[in-house]
Design an enzyme around this catalytic site. Structure first.
Site, PDB file in Angstrom:
ATOM      1  CG  HIS A  70      -8.879   4.342  11.539  1.00  0.00           C
ATOM      2  ND1 HIS A  70      -9.703   4.088  10.784  1.00  0.00           N
ATOM      3  CD2 HIS A  70      -9.466   4.536  12.867  1.00  0.00           C
ATOM      4  CE1 HIS A  70     -11.041   3.991  11.286  1.00  0.00           C
ATOM      5  NE2 HIS A  70     -10.824   4.455  12.528  1.00  0.00           N
TER       6      HIS A  70
ATOM      7  N   GLY B 138     -17.722   9.207   1.702  1.00  0.00           N
ATOM      8  CA  GLY B 138     -17.065   8.163   1.274  1.00  0.00           C
ATOM      9  C   GLY B 138     -16.744   6.970   2.343  1.00  0.00           C
ATOM     10  CB  THR B 139     -17.017   6.500   5.762  1.00  0.00           C
ATOM     11  OG1 THR B 139     -17.075   5.414   6.676  1.00  0.00           O
ATOM     12  CG2 THR B 139     -17.997   7.646   6.192  1.00  0.00           C
TER      13      THR B 139
ATOM     14  CD  GLN C 252     -13.830   6.152   9.121  1.00  0.00           C
ATOM     15  OE1 GLN C 252     -13.973   5.152   9.530  1.00  0.00           O
ATOM     16  NE2 GLN C 252     -14.781   6.824   8.270  1.00  0.00           N
ATOM     17  CG  ASN C 253      -9.485   7.949   3.753  1.00  0.00           C
ATOM     18  OD1 ASN C 253      -9.865   6.882   4.131  1.00  0.00           O
ATOM     19  ND2 ASN C 253      -9.860   8.727   2.912  1.00  0.00           N
ATOM     20  CB  ILE C 254      -3.582   5.486   6.874  1.00  0.00           C
ATOM     21  CG1 ILE C 254      -3.649   4.458   5.867  1.00  0.00           C
ATOM     22  CG2 ILE C 254      -4.392   4.956   8.023  1.00  0.00           C
ATOM     23  CD1 ILE C 254      -2.895   2.980   6.276  1.00  0.00           C
TER      24      ILE C 254
ATOM     25  CB  CYS D 282       8.551   0.367  18.789  1.00  0.00           C
ATOM     26  SG  CYS D 282       9.096  -1.063  19.554  1.00  0.00           S
TER      27      CYS D 282
ATOM     28  CG  ASN E  46     -20.884   6.547   1.229  1.00  0.00           C
ATOM     29  OD1 ASN E  46     -19.829   6.843   1.219  1.00  0.00           O
ATOM     30  ND2 ASN E  46     -21.129   5.179   1.147  1.00  0.00           N
TER      31      ASN E  46
ATOM     32  NE  ARG F 284      -3.661  -0.168   2.522  1.00  0.00           N
ATOM     33  CZ  ARG F 284      -4.418   0.057   3.626  1.00  0.00           C
ATOM     34  NH1 ARG F 284      -4.229  -0.872   4.535  1.00  0.00           N
ATOM     35  NH2 ARG F 284      -4.853   1.283   3.986  1.00  0.00           N
TER      36      ARG F 284
HETATM   37  C1  BJW Z   1     -17.413   6.122  -2.350  1.00  0.00           C
HETATM   38  C2  BJW Z   1     -16.760   6.264  -3.539  1.00  0.00           C
HETATM   39  C3  BJW Z   1     -16.496   7.423  -4.319  1.00  0.00           C
HETATM   40  C4  BJW Z   1     -16.590   4.185  -2.833  1.00  0.00           C
HETATM   41  N1  BJW Z   1     -17.382   8.486  -3.433  1.00  0.00           N
HETATM   42  N2  BJW Z   1     -18.155   7.108  -1.881  1.00  0.00           N
HETATM   43  C5  BJW Z   1     -19.398  -5.031  16.932  1.00  0.00           C
HETATM   44  C6  BJW Z   1     -20.367  -3.825  17.131  1.00  0.00           C
HETATM   45  C7  BJW Z   1     -19.630  -2.416  16.989  1.00  0.00           C
HETATM   46  C8  BJW Z   1     -18.312  -2.281  17.211  1.00  0.00           C
HETATM   47  C9  BJW Z   1     -17.617  -3.243  17.325  1.00  0.00           C
HETATM   48  C10 BJW Z   1     -18.010  -4.671  17.292  1.00  0.00           C
HETATM   49  N3  BJW Z   1     -16.956  -5.602  17.218  1.00  0.00           N
HETATM   50  C11 BJW Z   1     -15.926  -4.522  17.368  1.00  0.00           C
HETATM   51  C12 BJW Z   1     -16.415  -3.206  17.471  1.00  0.00           C
HETATM   52  C13 BJW Z   1     -15.230  -2.161  17.421  1.00  0.00           C
HETATM   53  C14 BJW Z   1     -14.679  -2.227  16.235  1.00  0.00           C
HETATM   54  C15 BJW Z   1     -15.257  -2.072  14.945  1.00  0.00           C
HETATM   55  O1  BJW Z   1     -16.101  -0.979  14.702  1.00  0.00           O
HETATM   56  N4  BJW Z   1     -15.755  -3.127  14.332  1.00  0.00           N
HETATM   57  C16 BJW Z   1     -16.630  -3.257  13.098  1.00  0.00           C
HETATM   58  C17 BJW Z   1     -16.177  -4.275  11.950  1.00  0.00           C
HETATM   59  C18 BJW Z   1     -18.077  -3.798  13.669  1.00  0.00           C
HETATM   60  N5  BJW Z   1     -13.825  -0.896  16.353  1.00  0.00           N
HETATM   61  C19 BJW Z   1     -12.716  -1.223  16.710  1.00  0.00           C
HETATM   62  O2  BJW Z   1     -12.013  -2.103  16.898  1.00  0.00           O
HETATM   63  C20 BJW Z   1     -11.873   0.103  16.844  1.00  0.00           C
HETATM   64  N6  BJW Z   1     -11.314   0.440  18.241  1.00  0.00           N
HETATM   65  C21 BJW Z   1     -12.012   0.328  19.159  1.00  0.00           C
HETATM   66  O3  BJW Z   1     -13.312   0.116  19.041  1.00  0.00           O
HETATM   67  O4  BJW Z   1     -11.335   0.566  20.343  1.00  0.00           O
HETATM   68  C22 BJW Z   1     -12.098   0.320  21.652  1.00  0.00           C
HETATM   69  C23 BJW Z   1     -11.904  -0.782  22.195  1.00  0.00           C
HETATM   70  C24 BJW Z   1     -10.635  -1.498  22.207  1.00  0.00           C
HETATM   71  C25 BJW Z   1     -10.478  -2.841  22.817  1.00  0.00           C
HETATM   72  C26 BJW Z   1     -11.601  -3.338  23.410  1.00  0.00           C
HETATM   73  C27 BJW Z   1     -12.910  -2.486  23.510  1.00  0.00           C
HETATM   74  C28 BJW Z   1     -12.931  -1.367  22.909  1.00  0.00           C
HETATM   75  C29 BJW Z   1     -10.912   0.486  15.951  1.00  0.00           C
HETATM   76  C30 BJW Z   1     -11.085   0.379  14.453  1.00  0.00           C
HETATM   77  C31 BJW Z   1      -9.889   0.541  13.633  1.00  0.00           C
HETATM   78  C32 BJW Z   1     -10.371   0.372  11.913  1.00  0.00           C
HETATM   79  N7  BJW Z   1      -8.995   0.066  11.483  1.00  0.00           N
HETATM   80  C33 BJW Z   1      -9.061   0.114   9.924  1.00  0.00           C
HETATM   81  C34 BJW Z   1      -7.957  -0.306   9.632  1.00  0.00           C
HETATM   82  C35 BJW Z   1      -6.802   1.058   9.541  1.00  0.00           C
HETATM   83  C36 BJW Z   1      -5.389   1.109   8.891  1.00  0.00           C
HETATM   84  C37 BJW Z   1      -5.469   0.671   7.435  1.00  0.00           C
HETATM   85  O5  BJW Z   1      -5.869   1.629   6.648  1.00  0.00           O
HETATM   86  O6  BJW Z   1      -4.990  -0.175   7.074  1.00  0.00           O
HETATM   87  O7  BJW Z   1      -9.503   1.486   9.493  1.00  0.00           O
HETATM   88  S1  BJW Z   1     -10.196  -1.030   9.303  1.00  0.00           S
HETATM   89  C38 BJW Z   1     -10.824  -0.092   7.843  1.00  0.00           C
HETATM   90  O8  BJW Z   1     -12.281   0.289   8.135  1.00  0.00           O
HETATM   91  C39 BJW Z   1      -9.923   1.168   7.958  1.00  0.00           C
HETATM   92  C40 BJW Z   1     -11.063   2.374   7.608  1.00  0.00           C
HETATM   93  O9  BJW Z   1     -10.241   3.576   7.948  1.00  0.00           O
HETATM   94  C41 BJW Z   1     -12.285   1.794   8.192  1.00  0.00           C
HETATM   95  C42 BJW Z   1     -13.628   2.333   7.853  1.00  0.00           C
HETATM   96  O10 BJW Z   1     -13.646   1.862   6.344  1.00  0.00           O
HETATM   97  P1  BJW Z   1     -14.276   3.039   5.273  1.00  0.00           P
HETATM   98  O11 BJW Z   1     -13.416   4.027   5.094  1.00  0.00           O
HETATM   99  O12 BJW Z   1     -15.605   3.280   5.748  1.00  0.00           O
HETATM  100  O13 BJW Z   1     -14.106   2.146   3.786  1.00  0.00           O
HETATM  101  P2  BJW Z   1     -15.115   0.991   3.539  1.00  0.00           P
HETATM  102  O14 BJW Z   1     -14.396   0.443   2.302  1.00  0.00           O
HETATM  103  O15 BJW Z   1     -15.833   0.011   4.551  1.00  0.00           O
HETATM  104  O16 BJW Z   1     -16.254   2.248   2.632  1.00  0.00           O
HETATM  105  C43 BJW Z   1     -16.204   2.847   1.377  1.00  0.00           C
HETATM  106  C44 BJW Z   1     -17.528   3.844   1.113  1.00  0.00           C
HETATM  107  O17 BJW Z   1     -17.198   4.370   0.208  1.00  0.00           O
HETATM  108  C45 BJW Z   1     -18.583   2.552   0.668  1.00  0.00           C
HETATM  109  O18 BJW Z   1     -19.730   2.869   1.258  1.00  0.00           O
HETATM  110  C46 BJW Z   1     -18.530   2.900  -0.634  1.00  0.00           C
HETATM  111  O19 BJW Z   1     -19.751   2.918  -1.194  1.00  0.00           O
HETATM  112  C47 BJW Z   1     -18.302   4.118  -0.802  1.00  0.00           C
HETATM  113  N8  BJW Z   1     -17.621   4.751  -2.055  1.00  0.00           N
HETATM  114  N9  BJW Z   1     -16.389   4.905  -3.873  1.00  0.00           N
HETATM  115  C48 BJW Z   1     -17.911   8.206  -2.584  1.00  0.00           C
HETATM  116  N10 BJW Z   1     -15.927   7.417  -5.285  1.00  0.00           N
END
Ligand code: BJW
Length: 249
Positions: free
Chosen positions: A117, A196-197, A99-101, A125, A222, A67
Site C-alpha cells: 500500500h 495483525g490484519t 500493508q503497512n506504510i 505527483c 491476530n 501520521r
Molecule cells: C492486532 C494487534 C496486535 C490490533 N497484534 N493483532 C467489496 C468487496 C470486496 C472488495 C471491494 C469491495 N468494494 C471495493 C473493494 C475493493 C477495495 C476493498 O477491499 N474495500 C473493502 C473496504 C471492502 N480495495 C481496493 O480498493 C484496493 N484496490 C483495488 O481493489 O484495486 C482494483 C480496482 C480498482 C479500481 C476499480 C476496480 C478494481 C486498494 C485498497 C487500498 C487500501 N488502502 C489503505 C490505506 C493505505 C494508506 C494508509 O495507510 O493510509 O490501506 S485502507 C487501510 O486498510 C490501509 C491498510 O493497509 C488496510 C488494511 O487494514 P489492516 O492492516 O488490516 O488494519 P485494520 O485496522 O483493519 O486491522 C488491524 C487488525 O489487527 C485487527 O484485526 C486487530 O484485531 C488486530 N490487532 N492490535 C495483533 N497488537
C-alpha cells in the site's frame, strides 16, 4: 481451524508473511478499524480515496502529515524483530508482504519486503509520472504542495502521498513477485502467515487463498478473529509482539 503454538520451519520451508496495522500497534501506531482506530476519527472516503483528495487535498495532507510526524517517533517492536530474524535464517525462502506504510519492517532489518500500500515517507505527483521521492515534510498549511516538474512544463500538478487508496490499482509487479515466490516455494514446504490484519481489504485479504492453492499451510496471528479467519488452518489469538517471537523462534 486449529490452534497452534509453533510454526514448523525446517530446511526446505519457505515462508510468505502478510502483515497489517496490528503488527505496528505495539509500536504506538494506531490501527484503522479497532476501537480508537483511524477510521473512528476520520472518514475513510475523505482521506483515503482519490475522490477525497480531489475534493480536499489539504484535509488529506493534514491526515498524512500528522501520521508522518507521529510515526517518526515510533520504533519496531518484538514482532517486527522476530520477522527480521526469520528472514536472516531463511534468506530467499522468506518474503514479507506488508500493508503497512510506516517503514517499521525495514527499520527492524527486513529487506525482502513488498510494501503493498505504498510508503508514508514518500510523495508523488497526482498528475505526472515522475518517480516517488523521499519526503519527511508535513504539509499542513493553507496551500497543498505543488509538483515542480509539472510547473516547469507549464501545468499545475498536486503532490500527494505515495500510498494506495481505495479504488486504486496496486502495482502488478508485486503480485508477480508473490506468485513467483509461491511457485518456487511449492517445491518444498510452504507456510503462509498473516499477522495483525483484519482481513477486510482486498486484494491482501485474498492472499491466503492464493497460498492455499499453492499448497501452503496457513497461520493467522491476530488480536481478534479476522474477517477471513475461517480460510486459515491455524489461528493464534494474541498480540503479535508477544506471539511472533515464540511462534517463529
Ligand atoms: C492486532 C494487534 C496486535 C490490533 N497484534 N493483532 C467489496 C468487496 C470486496 C472488495 C471491494 C469491495 N468494494 C471495493 C473493494 C475493493 C477495495 C476493498 O477491499 N474495500 C473493502 C473496504 C471492502 N480495495 C481496493 O480498493 C484496493 N484496490 C483495488 O481493489 O484495486 C482494483 C480496482 C480498482 C479500481 C476499480 C476496480 C478494481 C486498494 C485498497 C487500498 C487500501 N488502502 C489503505 C490505506 C493505505 C494508506 C494508509 O495507510 O493510509 O490501506 S485502507 C487501510 O486498510 C490501509 C491498510 O493497509 C488496510 C488494511 O487494514 P489492516 O492492516 O488490516 O488494519 P485494520 O485496522 O483493519 O486491522 C488491524 C487488525 O489487527 C485487527 O484485526 C486487530 O484485531 C488486530 N490487532 N492490535 C495483533 N497488537
Amino acid at each position: 481451524m486449529t490452534r497452534t503454538d509453533s510454526i514448523p520451519v525446517v530446511a526446505d520451508t519457505s515462508v510468505l508473511v502478510l502483515t497489517g496495522a496490528g503488527v505496528s500497534a505495539e509500536s504506538g501506531i494506531p490501527t484503522f478499524r479497532d476501537s480508537g482506530g483511524l477510521w473512528e476519527q476520520h472518514s475513510m472516503e475523505q482521506v483515503a480515496t482519490p475522490e477525497g483528495f480531489r475534493e480536499d487535498p489539504r484535509l488529506v495532507w493534514r491526515f498524512y502529515s500528522e501520521r508522518r510526524a507521529k510515526g517518526r517517533a515510533c520504533r519496531p517492536n518484538p514482532g517486527h524483530l522476530a520477522l527480521a530474524a526469520l528472514e536472516r535464517r531463511l534468506g530467499d525462502r522468506f518474503l514479507l508482504v506488508t500493508q503497512n506504510i510506516d517503514g517499521l519492517h525495514r527499520q527492524a532489518g527486513s529487506e525482502r519486503v513488498i510494501e503493498l500500500h505504498g510508503q508514508l515517507y514518500q510523495t508523488r505527483c497526482a498528475h505526472c509520472d515522475r518517480e516517488p521521492f523521499d519526503d519527511l515534510e508535513g504539509y499542513d498549511d493553507e496551500r497543498p504542495p505543488l509538483c515542480d516538474v509539472c510547473e516547469a512544463a507549464g501545468r499545475m500538478g498536486l503532490l500527494r502521498p505515495a500510498v494506495v487508496w481505495f479504488g486504486e490499482m496496486l502495482d502488478p509487479l508485486h503480485f508477480e513477485a508473490i506468485s513467483r515466490f509461491l511457485e518456487e516455494g511449492r517445491r518444498g514446504r510452504l507456510v503462509f502467515l498473516a499477522a495483525g490484519t483484519s482481513g477486510s481489504v482486498w486484494p491482501a485479504s485474498a492472499l491466503v487463498d492464493e497460498a492455499r492453492r499453492a499448497g501452503a499451510g496457513t497461520w493467522l496471528v491476530n488480536a481478534a478473529a479476522a474477517d477471513n479467519a475461517s480460510r486459515f488452518e491455524h489461528f493464534v489469538q494474541g498480540r503479535s509482539g508477544e506471539v511472533l517471537p515464540g511462534l517463529l523462534g
